[in-house]
Design a protein around this motif. Sequence first.
Motif, PDB file in Angstrom:
ATOM      1  N   ARG A 234       0.817  -1.210   0.000  1.00 36.48           N
ATOM      2  CA  ARG A 234       0.000   0.000   0.000  1.00 36.48           C
ATOM      3  C   ARG A 234       0.857   1.270   0.000  1.00 36.48           C
ATOM      4  O   ARG A 234       0.360   2.362  -0.295  1.00 36.48           O
ATOM      5  CB  ARG A 234      -0.954   0.013   1.191  1.00 36.48           C
ATOM      6  N   ASP A 235       2.155   1.106   0.316  1.00 32.61           N
ATOM      7  CA  ASP A 235       3.040   2.272   0.295  1.00 32.61           C
ATOM      8  C   ASP A 235       3.167   2.853  -1.106  1.00 32.61           C
ATOM      9  O   ASP A 235       3.460   4.041  -1.263  1.00 32.61           O
ATOM     10  CB  ASP A 235       4.431   1.895   0.825  1.00 32.61           C
ATOM     11  N   THR A 238       0.451   5.363  -1.251  1.00 37.59           N
ATOM     12  CA  THR A 238       0.776   6.488  -0.377  1.00 37.59           C
ATOM     13  C   THR A 238       1.823   7.392  -1.007  1.00 37.59           C
ATOM     14  O   THR A 238       1.692   8.625  -1.013  1.00 37.59           O
ATOM     15  CB  THR A 238       1.290   5.964   0.976  1.00 37.59           C
ATOM     16  N   LYS A 241       0.675   9.375  -3.962  1.00 31.99           N
ATOM     17  CA  LYS A 241      -0.299  10.379  -3.541  1.00 31.99           C
ATOM     18  C   LYS A 241       0.370  11.633  -2.993  1.00 31.99           C
ATOM     19  O   LYS A 241      -0.009  12.761  -3.351  1.00 31.99           O
ATOM     20  CB  LYS A 241      -1.239   9.787  -2.483  1.00 31.99           C
ATOM     21  N   HIS A 242       1.387  11.453  -2.136  1.00 33.35           N
ATOM     22  CA  HIS A 242       1.948  12.642  -1.471  1.00 33.35           C
ATOM     23  C   HIS A 242       3.298  13.092  -2.029  1.00 33.35           C
ATOM     24  O   HIS A 242       3.771  14.166  -1.675  1.00 33.35           O
ATOM     25  CB  HIS A 242       2.055  12.413   0.047  1.00 33.35           C
ATOM     26  N   SER A 385       8.478  10.875   4.934  1.00 37.77           N
ATOM     27  CA  SER A 385       7.850   9.764   5.660  1.00 37.77           C
ATOM     28  C   SER A 385       8.783   9.027   6.606  1.00 37.77           C
ATOM     29  O   SER A 385       8.327   8.241   7.436  1.00 37.77           O
ATOM     30  CB  SER A 385       7.292   8.755   4.650  1.00 37.77           C
TER      31      SER A 385
END
Length: 475
Positions: A234-235, A238, A241-242, A385
């Motif tokens: 799922r990273d 993420t 997205k950012h 992150s």
Amino acid sequence: MENKHGHIEQNSARIWQIGLFSLNNTSTNLFLAMMGYVSYYANGIAGLSVVLISVILTGMRIFDGVTDPVIGYFIDKTNGKYGKFRPYIVIGYLLMAISSLILFFTTSLVPVILRPFYFIIVYSVYIIGYTFQTAVVKSGQSVITNDMKQRPMITFFDSTFIMFAHGLVAFYVSVYLIEKYKTFQSQALFSEFVITVVIVAGICSALAVVGIWSKDNVKYFKLEEDKKQQIHFRDYVTIIKHNKPIRMLVIAAASNKFAQMVYGNSTVLVMLYGILMQNYPLAGIIGIIVGIPNLGIIYLGIEHAKRCGQKKTLVRSTYLAIVFQTILMLMMIFTDLTKVSLKHINFITVAFLLVFTLLNGVKSISNNIVVPMIADCTDYEYTLSGHFVPGIMGALFSFIDKSFSALGTGFVGIALAIAGYSKVFPQVEDPLTPQLKFLTIFFYCMIPIIGWIVTIFIMRFYKLDKNNMKGLYKK
């Protein structure tokens, strides 16, 4: 730039380490250059149609992109006795070497009805090996160095080695193999071709392992010893997205790569040198002639990147590529390029070589400088992150890059099929027609120019310029 997790310790390398590790990219590009001729093998030896080959190769390129996120994920999970990257270099090379030998030696021996399926299965194994090794190209350079003045050297070595890899393969095919076997419809030609590539690429892969050996340990890819890094699939979502810089970089690079896959297609080169210029051996010889001048242009580009940053260098080299490609297009339209001759030097020959040299030099910079820019995005991700994920970042880049560039191979094949070449690709001995001249100009000049315009527009939104990158590191 927002920096939530502090600065990154600076990590420098010896120049020989950067140079040897770049030979990993050279190894994959030798295989890539060889596979640029696989359509001629599949069509002329294995008997597959032009449309079928184009569809298969496009599908395989997409499959290539799909495998990247999986391999990237496992690279970031890997921390074994032999490091994070070296196992993927070795396994990737072995898979490519074995599958390539099987593909070119046995496909034509399989019953006709089974050949497409056999070709797909063997080629899929090649793609998996290719993904193993190219994933390291995109991620391994994150641990080689993060010195802002050294990272552009990755581009220098990559550009230089890739230029010679593709140039020498083109020379080998157009001057030696075609002279020896006379036609692409020769099993012996492809047998000799694949054996040569497997041997040379193996030497390059071995030297790449030596180059990254001392850097391939926990000291360089686990930035915080006391922090257990948890990586999940799922990273990918993420990060995309950012992390805006990686989004912009992959779109710009995908546009660049689509153009590269079109103008560098082996059929397009046959159309340019063999049919339009009526001098196919020039395809290989010219790469040798412009090699040294290209090194000078690449060197100037790297010095520019050290002073002004990698983003600005990418944009400016792309602008120059548009200018020189436009000049070459006008020459293809309004001059007789059959007069380009190395035996009887004339004005057209000098003008063509000058423009071609300048064009190839700036293309080498714009095509290869995106690789160390992925490392910039990796470091930026860490400041956001706290995750150091070179495998995921490289795979994310490759997935989108390959998925879009897959359209390049299919685009050429489908366009040729619509133009009437549905059963056989244009051959060196074909006569020049107005239709072939237009298609050559369209593929070699117009499509790249459009792709580069898109790249320049997208890079307006990429914020990791020299000033912003300085804020990420501490001495």
